[in-house]
Motif scaffolding. Structure first.
Motif, PDB file in Angstrom:
ATOM      1  N   GLN A 185       0.748  -1.121  -0.074  1.00  0.00           N
ATOM      2  CA  GLN A 185      -0.030  -0.045  -0.132  1.00  0.00           C
ATOM      3  C   GLN A 185       1.016   1.354   0.000  1.00  0.00           C
ATOM      4  OE1 GLN A 185      -1.235   0.988   4.898  1.00  0.00           O
ATOM      5  NE2 GLN A 185      -2.546  -0.547   3.536  1.00  0.00           N
ATOM      6  N   CYS A 186       0.426   2.147  -0.524  1.00  0.00           N
ATOM      7  CA  CYS A 186       1.205   3.569  -0.773  1.00  0.00           C
ATOM      8  C   CYS A 186       0.113   4.686  -0.762  1.00  0.00           C
ATOM      9  CB  CYS A 186       1.923   3.456  -2.034  1.00  0.00           C
ATOM     10  SG  CYS A 186       2.984   5.041  -2.324  1.00  0.00           S
ATOM     11  N   TYR A 187       0.567   5.803  -0.148  1.00  0.00           N
ATOM     12  CA  TYR A 187      -0.157   6.845  -0.052  1.00  0.00           C
ATOM     13  C   TYR A 187       0.743   8.002  -0.847  1.00  0.00           C
ATOM     14  CZ  TYR A 187      -3.772   4.847   3.207  1.00  0.00           C
ATOM     15  OH  TYR A 187      -4.416   4.027   3.944  1.00  0.00           O
ATOM     16  N   ASN A 188      -0.172   8.804  -1.518  1.00  0.00           N
ATOM     17  CA  ASN A 188       0.593  10.014  -1.895  1.00  0.00           C
ATOM     18  C   ASN A 188      -0.266  11.279  -1.540  1.00  0.00           C
ATOM     19  OD1 ASN A 188       1.763  11.810  -3.355  1.00  0.00           O
ATOM     20  ND2 ASN A 188       1.731  11.138  -5.376  1.00  0.00           N
ATOM     21  N   MET A 189       0.546  12.106  -0.720  1.00  0.00           N
ATOM     22  CA  MET A 189      -0.320  13.370  -0.485  1.00  0.00           C
ATOM     23  C   MET A 189       0.384  14.537  -0.742  1.00  0.00           C
ATOM     24  SD  MET A 189      -1.224  12.589   3.628  1.00  0.00           S
ATOM     25  CE  MET A 189      -2.263  11.131   4.091  1.00  0.00           C
ATOM     26  N   VAL A 190      -0.366  15.570  -1.270  1.00  0.00           N
ATOM     27  CA  VAL A 190       0.264  16.735  -2.163  1.00  0.00           C
ATOM     28  C   VAL A 190      -0.180  17.700  -1.543  1.00  0.00           C
ATOM     29  CG1 VAL A 190       0.469  18.156  -4.342  1.00  0.00           C
ATOM     30  CG2 VAL A 190       0.373  15.605  -4.626  1.00  0.00           C
ATOM     31  N   PHE A 191       0.703  18.818  -1.021  1.00  0.00           N
ATOM     32  CA  PHE A 191       0.176  19.898  -0.231  1.00  0.00           C
ATOM     33  C   PHE A 191       0.839  21.055  -0.944  1.00  0.00           C
ATOM     34  CE2 PHE A 191       0.946  16.586   2.940  1.00  0.00           C
ATOM     35  CZ  PHE A 191      -0.169  17.120   3.925  1.00  0.00           C
ATOM     36  N   ASN A 192      -0.065  22.074  -1.037  1.00  0.00           N
ATOM     37  CA  ASN A 192       0.360  23.253  -1.457  1.00  0.00           C
ATOM     38  C   ASN A 192       0.110  24.531  -0.236  1.00  0.00           C
ATOM     39  OD1 ASN A 192       0.826  25.681  -3.174  1.00  0.00           O
ATOM     40  ND2 ASN A 192      -0.740  25.528  -4.539  1.00  0.00           N
ATOM     41  N   ASN A 193       1.431  25.139   0.123  1.00  0.00           N
ATOM     42  CA  ASN A 193       1.391  26.156   0.943  1.00  0.00           C
ATOM     43  C   ASN A 193       0.789  25.615   2.511  1.00  0.00           C
ATOM     44  OD1 ASN A 193       2.369  28.182  -0.761  1.00  0.00           O
ATOM     45  ND2 ASN A 193       0.379  28.434  -1.555  1.00  0.00           N
ATOM     46  N   GLY A 194       1.027  24.162   2.681  1.00  0.00           N
ATOM     47  CA  GLY A 194       0.659  23.627   3.951  1.00  0.00           C
ATOM     48  C   GLY A 194      -0.655  22.936   3.944  1.00  0.00           C
ATOM     49  N   ILE A 195      -1.510  23.209   2.837  1.00  0.00           N
ATOM     50  CA  ILE A 195      -3.003  22.703   2.765  1.00  0.00           C
ATOM     51  C   ILE A 195      -2.817  21.493   1.881  1.00  0.00           C
ATOM     52  CG2 ILE A 195      -5.290  23.305   2.280  1.00  0.00           C
ATOM     53  CD1 ILE A 195      -3.937  25.090   4.386  1.00  0.00           C
ATOM     54  N   LEU A 196      -3.390  20.347   2.506  1.00  0.00           N
ATOM     55  CA  LEU A 196      -3.732  19.000   1.774  1.00  0.00           C
ATOM     56  C   LEU A 196      -4.515  19.442   0.649  1.00  0.00           C
ATOM     57  CD1 LEU A 196      -2.773  15.973   1.453  1.00  0.00           C
ATOM     58  CD2 LEU A 196      -4.834  15.674   2.919  1.00  0.00           C
ATOM     59  N   GLN A 197      -4.076  19.146  -0.675  1.00  0.00           N
ATOM     60  CA  GLN A 197      -4.779  19.453  -1.814  1.00  0.00           C
ATOM     61  C   GLN A 197      -5.158  18.218  -2.430  1.00  0.00           C
ATOM     62  OE1 GLN A 197      -4.709  22.765  -3.325  1.00  0.00           O
ATOM     63  NE2 GLN A 197      -4.461  23.080  -1.236  1.00  0.00           N
ATOM     64  N   SER A 198      -4.591  17.185  -2.380  1.00  0.00           N
ATOM     65  CA  SER A 198      -4.653  15.839  -3.204  1.00  0.00           C
ATOM     66  C   SER A 198      -4.331  14.814  -2.450  1.00  0.00           C
ATOM     67  CB  SER A 198      -4.006  15.861  -4.349  1.00  0.00           C
ATOM     68  OG  SER A 198      -3.945  14.606  -5.306  1.00  0.00           O
ATOM     69  N   ILE A 199      -4.862  13.441  -2.237  1.00  0.00           N
ATOM     70  CA  ILE A 199      -4.527  12.331  -1.900  1.00  0.00           C
ATOM     71  C   ILE A 199      -4.696  11.141  -2.599  1.00  0.00           C
ATOM     72  CG2 ILE A 199      -6.590  12.094  -0.402  1.00  0.00           C
ATOM     73  CD1 ILE A 199      -4.826  10.910   1.496  1.00  0.00           C
ATOM     74  N   TYR A 225      -4.356   6.765  -3.169  1.00  0.00           N
ATOM     75  CA  TYR A 225      -4.044   5.678  -2.381  1.00  0.00           C
ATOM     76  C   TYR A 225      -3.972   4.465  -3.378  1.00  0.00           C
ATOM     77  CZ  TYR A 225      -4.650   1.226   0.027  1.00  0.00           C
ATOM     78  OH  TYR A 225      -4.688  -0.259   0.506  1.00  0.00           O
ATOM     79  N   ILE A 226      -3.024   3.347  -3.254  1.00  0.00           N
ATOM     80  CA  ILE A 226      -3.118   2.296  -4.256  1.00  0.00           C
ATOM     81  C   ILE A 226      -2.686   1.262  -3.262  1.00  0.00           C
ATOM     82  CG2 ILE A 226      -0.688   2.419  -5.118  1.00  0.00           C
ATOM     83  CD1 ILE A 226      -2.351   1.382  -7.863  1.00  0.00           C
ATOM     84  N   GLY A 227      -3.377   0.223  -2.913  1.00  0.00           N
ATOM     85  CA  GLY A 227      -3.026  -0.858  -2.328  1.00  0.00           C
ATOM     86  C   GLY A 227      -3.950  -2.228  -2.195  1.00  0.00           C
TER      87      GLY A 227
END
Length: 136
Positions: free
Chosen positions: A60-74, A76-78
């Motif tokens: 399993q893997c999570y990819n979290m993308v932040f912009n200026n400290g705010i979670l924009q995108s998440i 998951y694949i697993g």
């Protein structure tokens, strides 16, 4: 009188779409995929900070993308299914609201979903949390 009300609403503007956009799929072999982002998310924005969380012993893997400290995108694949409601609930929140999730996940033994099920996170998923947060 009903005709007057209908006429008044013709020129009214529609409200913007604020809910996260999500894609959920299950691939052959039982591989689960989830991706969600806030409506204003753009993959080309600068100042992005990407964090990848992998779990040892499980696929399993999570990819979290932040912009200026705010979670924009998440993403998951697993092999395990995840709560899309929980993951969408953290979108748009500041990094600091996630209670050190990346420090905890460094050992690669902590499950992100289990971490988000703990009592500290209950307020994050309350239906009025976002509106209360905006008032503060």
């Amino acid at each position: 009188e009903e005709d007057d009300d209908a006429h008044k609403t013709k020129g009214a503007r529609l409200r913007g779409f604020n809910a996260p956009v999500a894609t959920v799929a299950t691939y052959p072999g039982g591989l689960n995929f989830f991706h969600s982002h806030i409506p204003s998310y753009s993959s080309s924005k600068k100042n992005k900070d990407t964090h990848i969380i992998e779990r040892e012993g499980r696929s399993q893997c999570y990819n979290m993308v932040f912009n200026n400290g705010i979670l924009q995108s998440i993403t998951y694949i697993g092999q395990e299914s995840v709560s899309s409601h929980k993951l969408q609930g953290i979108l748009g929140l500041p990094f600091t609201y996630l209670n050190g999730i990346f420090e905890i996940a460094k050992d690669k033994k902590t499950d992100v979903m289990e971490f988000l099920q703990k009592t500290w996170s209950m307020a994050l998923f309350h239906d009025r949390f976002q509106s209360a947060r905006q008032k503060i």
